[in-house]
Motif scaffolding. Sequence first.
Motif, PDB file in Angstrom:
ATOM      1  N   ALA A 325       0.834  -1.206   0.000  1.00 39.17           N
ATOM      2  CA  ALA A 325       0.000   0.000   0.000  1.00 39.17           C
ATOM      3  C   ALA A 325       0.869   1.258   0.000  1.00 39.17           C
ATOM      4  N   LYS A 326       0.351   2.322  -0.629  1.00 38.66           N
ATOM      5  CA  LYS A 326       1.162   3.534  -0.790  1.00 38.66           C
ATOM      6  C   LYS A 326       0.494   4.797  -0.277  1.00 38.66           C
ATOM      7  N   ASN A 327      -0.806   4.762   0.051  1.00 40.15           N
ATOM      8  CA  ASN A 327      -1.465   5.984   0.501  1.00 40.15           C
ATOM      9  C   ASN A 327      -2.401   5.686   1.663  1.00 40.15           C
ATOM     10  N   PRO A 328      -2.771   6.729   2.442  1.00 40.78           N
ATOM     11  CA  PRO A 328      -3.609   6.534   3.630  1.00 40.78           C
ATOM     12  C   PRO A 328      -4.932   5.835   3.344  1.00 40.78           C
ATOM     13  N   ASP A 329      -5.538   6.109   2.195  1.00 40.25           N
ATOM     14  CA  ASP A 329      -6.809   5.477   1.871  1.00 40.25           C
ATOM     15  C   ASP A 329      -6.658   3.961   1.766  1.00 40.25           C
ATOM     16  N   ASN A 330      -5.578   3.520   1.113  1.00 42.15           N
ATOM     17  CA  ASN A 330      -5.318   2.077   1.003  1.00 42.15           C
ATOM     18  C   ASN A 330      -5.083   1.456   2.374  1.00 42.15           C
ATOM     19  N   PHE A 331      -4.238   2.119   3.182  1.00 47.37           N
ATOM     20  CA  PHE A 331      -3.956   1.593   4.513  1.00 47.37           C
ATOM     21  C   PHE A 331      -5.227   1.543   5.367  1.00 47.37           C
ATOM     22  N   ALA A 332      -6.076   2.567   5.234  1.00 50.81           N
ATOM     23  CA  ALA A 332      -7.286   2.650   6.057  1.00 50.81           C
ATOM     24  C   ALA A 332      -8.236   1.497   5.764  1.00 50.81           C
ATOM     25  N   HIS A 333      -8.565   1.294   4.495  1.00 54.72           N
ATOM     26  CA  HIS A 333      -9.568   0.258   4.202  1.00 54.72           C
ATOM     27  C   HIS A 333      -9.005  -1.149   4.374  1.00 54.72           C
ATOM     28  N   LEU A 334      -7.704  -1.336   4.082  1.00 55.53           N
ATOM     29  CA  LEU A 334      -7.124  -2.668   4.251  1.00 55.53           C
ATOM     30  C   LEU A 334      -7.002  -3.050   5.729  1.00 55.53           C
ATOM     31  N   SER A 335      -6.604  -2.094   6.578  1.00 56.87           N
ATOM     32  CA  SER A 335      -6.496  -2.381   8.014  1.00 56.87           C
ATOM     33  C   SER A 335      -7.875  -2.655   8.612  1.00 56.87           C
ATOM     34  N   THR A 336      -8.879  -1.935   8.101  1.00 55.88           N
ATOM     35  CA  THR A 336     -10.252  -2.172   8.561  1.00 55.88           C
ATOM     36  C   THR A 336     -10.692  -3.583   8.200  1.00 55.88           C
ATOM     37  N   ASP A 337     -10.473  -3.965   6.954  1.00 57.90           N
ATOM     38  CA  ASP A 337     -10.874  -5.297   6.500  1.00 57.90           C
ATOM     39  C   ASP A 337     -10.078  -6.391   7.197  1.00 57.90           C
ATOM     40  N   LEU A 338      -8.798  -6.127   7.426  1.00 58.31           N
ATOM     41  CA  LEU A 338      -7.962  -7.113   8.124  1.00 58.31           C
ATOM     42  C   LEU A 338      -8.513  -7.369   9.522  1.00 58.31           C
ATOM     43  N   GLY A 339      -8.899  -6.306  10.219  1.00 57.32           N
ATOM     44  CA  GLY A 339      -9.468  -6.473  11.547  1.00 57.32           C
ATOM     45  C   GLY A 339     -10.721  -7.325  11.526  1.00 57.32           C
ATOM     46  N   GLU A 340     -11.547  -7.138  10.497  1.00 52.38           N
ATOM     47  CA  GLU A 340     -12.791  -7.910  10.397  1.00 52.38           C
ATOM     48  C   GLU A 340     -12.511  -9.407  10.272  1.00 52.38           C
ATOM     49  N   GLN A 357      -4.729   0.733  13.981  1.00 46.68           N
ATOM     50  CA  GLN A 357      -4.029   1.305  12.826  1.00 46.68           C
ATOM     51  C   GLN A 357      -5.020   1.948  11.865  1.00 46.68           C
ATOM     52  N   ALA A 358      -6.136   1.260  11.639  1.00 46.35           N
ATOM     53  CA  ALA A 358      -7.144   1.774  10.711  1.00 46.35           C
ATOM     54  C   ALA A 358      -7.687   3.123  11.190  1.00 46.35           C
ATOM     55  N   ILE A 359      -7.940   3.243  12.491  1.00 46.93           N
ATOM     56  CA  ILE A 359      -8.481   4.490  13.038  1.00 46.93           C
ATOM     57  C   ILE A 359      -7.540   5.653  12.782  1.00 46.93           C
ATOM     58  N   GLN A 360      -6.244   5.431  12.942  1.00 48.03           N
ATOM     59  CA  GLN A 360      -5.262   6.510  12.707  1.00 48.03           C
ATOM     60  C   GLN A 360      -5.343   7.015  11.264  1.00 48.03           C
ATOM     61  N   TYR A 361      -5.477   6.092  10.314  1.00 49.04           N
ATOM     62  CA  TYR A 361      -5.559   6.501   8.900  1.00 49.04           C
ATOM     63  C   TYR A 361      -6.907   7.151   8.593  1.00 49.04           C
ATOM     64  N   HIS A 362      -7.977   6.635   9.182  1.00 51.37           N
ATOM     65  CA  HIS A 362      -9.299   7.232   8.951  1.00 51.37           C
ATOM     66  C   HIS A 362      -9.368   8.647   9.524  1.00 51.37           C
ATOM     67  N   LYS A 363      -8.659   8.880  10.631  1.00 52.99           N
ATOM     68  CA  LYS A 363      -8.618  10.230  11.202  1.00 52.99           C
ATOM     69  C   LYS A 363      -7.964  11.210  10.234  1.00 52.99           C
ATOM     70  N   LYS A 364      -6.891  10.777   9.577  1.00 53.65           N
ATOM     71  CA  LYS A 364      -6.218  11.627   8.595  1.00 53.65           C
ATOM     72  C   LYS A 364      -7.137  11.958   7.426  1.00 53.65           C
ATOM     73  N   LEU A 365      -8.039  11.001   7.111  1.00 57.59           N
ATOM     74  CA  LEU A 365      -8.940  11.172   5.972  1.00 57.59           C
ATOM     75  C   LEU A 365     -10.263  11.820   6.366  1.00 57.59           C
ATOM     76  N   GLY A 366     -10.476  12.001   7.687  1.00 56.51           N
ATOM     77  CA  GLY A 366     -11.708  12.622   8.149  1.00 56.51           C
ATOM     78  C   GLY A 366     -12.926  11.734   8.044  1.00 56.51           C
ATOM     79  N   ASN A 367     -12.748  10.432   8.093  1.00 62.74           N
ATOM     80  CA  ASN A 367     -13.864   9.478   7.971  1.00 62.74           C
ATOM     81  C   ASN A 367     -14.487   9.218   9.346  1.00 62.74           C
ATOM     82  N   THR A 368     -15.241  10.184   9.865  1.00 60.05           N
ATOM     83  CA  THR A 368     -15.751  10.083  11.237  1.00 60.05           C
ATOM     84  C   THR A 368     -16.750   8.934  11.421  1.00 60.05           C
ATOM     85  N   ASP A 369     -17.607   8.711  10.433  1.00 58.18           N
ATOM     86  CA  ASP A 369     -18.576   7.618  10.563  1.00 58.18           C
ATOM     87  C   ASP A 369     -17.883   6.263  10.635  1.00 58.18           C
ATOM     88  N   GLN A 370     -16.859   6.083   9.813  1.00 57.37           N
ATOM     89  CA  GLN A 370     -16.112   4.821   9.807  1.00 57.37           C
ATOM     90  C   GLN A 370     -15.379   4.628  11.129  1.00 57.37           C
TER      91      GLN A 370
END
Length: 398
Positions: A325-340, A357-370
């Motif tokens: 992975a190379k960007n926060p969006d990739n890290f965010a969704h992959l870490s979320t799915d990995l946790g599941e 880890q996923a929460i840290q990347y989602h915070k950078k992206l402003g994904n509050t609902d996620q």
Amino acid sequence: AQLHTQYLKAIRSFLQCISIDQPLFIILEDLQWADPSSVQLLGELLSMTATSPILFCLVSRPDIESNGWQLVRKAQEDFGSRLIKIELTNLNDSQSRELIRKWGGNIEQIPPSMREVILTKSEGNPYFIKVLVEMLKDEELLIDDDRPFPKVPKINPNKIPDSLQGLLTTRVDRLQPDARFTLKIASIIGRNFREKILQHVLSNRAPKINLMEQLSRLESLGMIKIAQIHPELTYQFQHILMYEATYHGILKSDRSELHLAAGLALEELYPDQKEQFASQLAFHFLEGGDLSKAFIYLDLAGHRAKDSYANAEAESYFLRAIQLAKNPDNFAHLSTDLGEVLAQQGKHRDAIQAWEQAIQYHKKLGNTDQIAQIYGWSARSARRNHDNSRILDICREG
């Protein structure tokens, strides 16, 4: 979990219906190579033997670290004396001689010096004997009638490899060039390979090779066999060890180039089935060095496995995708799915770490609902892991 329950219920119902008319005997071979999800499912089916006339035969090498051996261990623990364990030992000389005769050769044709080498080096391994007999027959040194053994054999008995892997490699190396090249390209595609894909790769590298002629030759030599005809003509290496010997006999630099060619062929031939071939495409592009495409297909393969409740496989794909992975969006969704998928396997502590880890990347992206949803999942996993202090920490953080 609901999908897994439905799978299990459907398979149990299917097996029970078959066993109503007559007892059912299920043979599961080469369990040492079974994938984790299949082993888990099979483990949940073994209990059917208590209520239905079903007999399971579990065939595996004694590889205690393999997934398949875990199934054997589970059967021992759950069923005790109901499990009958049969350990196969190597053949003795008399049995080895009989096996050679059965496979079409008269061992008495062979001079005593070579005969002794063959029996000694095979050490009673049936597959070693089979491959050696086939190699001798390839060279017309071992035949079905009473013709004498040649005075000057083409094979020096002292040069027969000591290992099965060495013997298989030698047999591949002694093939005619076109047959050898065809077999090596086939091994790049996989143990099972579609004629259509093989033809595509060969047409760009050796267009003069008559593919069907070479496939027929390799089939007659006992190296490959037809696995299926419909919907597409597909072949299979007769034994996984033959496949491995062929594959590892290719130079690493050549393997990389050929894997890339195989991946591109899959993309071109099956543009509407990329999800179905995602795991194969990921493998070919990883080995071929195209990491951008490898990432795309690892992500796709992970989600396909996750949707099929193959959580162990999904975990593996997501972990490898995260490495690319190379960007926060990739890290965010992959870490979320990995946790599941970790949580689905009961690995709740690891799941919480992945979600952190996923929460840290989602915070950078402003994904509050996620973020709110992930905190809820984390608290649930902490509860299932009986970690009350962690539940409080998660609630405070969220």
